[in-house]
Design an enzyme around this catalytic site. Sequence first.
Site, short mmCIF file in Angstrom:
data_model
loop_
_atom_site.label_atom_id
_atom_site.label_comp_id
_atom_site.label_asym_id
_atom_site.label_seq_id
_atom_site.Cartn_x
_atom_site.Cartn_y
_atom_site.Cartn_z
CB CYS A 73 -0.82 0.00 1.22
SG CYS A 73 -1.94 1.46 1.17
CB CYS A 219 -4.40 3.54 -5.77
SG CYS A 219 -3.68 2.05 -5.54
#
Length: 275
Positions: A73, A219
């Site tokens: 992430c 993202c």
Amino acid sequence: MDKLKAYKMDGLGNDFIIFDNRKDSFSLTKDQIIKISDRKNIGCDQVIFIEKDKVNDASLKFYNSDGGETSACGNGSRCVAYFLMEENNKKDVSLYTKSGILHSNLSGKNSVTINMRQPNFKWEKIPLSKEMDNKNLNIKINKKNGEEISGGFSLNVGNPHIIFFVEDINNFNLEEIGPKIENHKYFPQRCNVTIANVKNKNLIRVKVWERGAGLTKACGTAACATGVAGATLKLTDRETNIEFHKGSLNINWHKDNNIYMTGIVSDIKKININI
């Protein structure tokens, strides 16, 4: 009902609930993670646990809003890096993740640069279900008017991604396309889905459907994947900006094959969560 201390942060709207497990360690069930992540409750894209690490500044575990664990992430790692820098008055930290050790440094006020390591183009490492041309999977998607296009550049930057380069990202309904491509038969571990439009050699506009989290405001790994894909296809330079709704991430794919991502993170907000 237990009350847990946590922190809320985001990178360009890509938001996280962070638990510090270095002193008092605990775990959450899949159902509890889903409940916390629900936008009708507190809401977040990912839940992150900071764990002790003997070698690095910390070890991280990431869970998507569907309760499933993920190995990478990018924005979440940048947020935790900033959290640790503020805590220890440091300008650089190293983080252990399942996708590898990530080195990060403070590059300006609330701006963090992180080395997201090297992309992988091998079909079995992305992974794909069979050997095929990762630069064009020839997957068909439809515009809002029904017109069909085909394409799809796939790679792994800690997690699997596919990018469709199009003329106008607003011509596509990603909420409809995203779950179909995320669960496409070519992706045994599912994938993140990006619709991208190259504005010039240094700017790509994107919308992202995140595996296990859905439509997201930003993202980090998708930005890395899009920057690398654009450069590989000679659509952009090796350094380019990936523009989301709330701002941009700078992606610099160095000649040494490492991907450096730079962007703003939010301030750290303390919260209490009832479980």
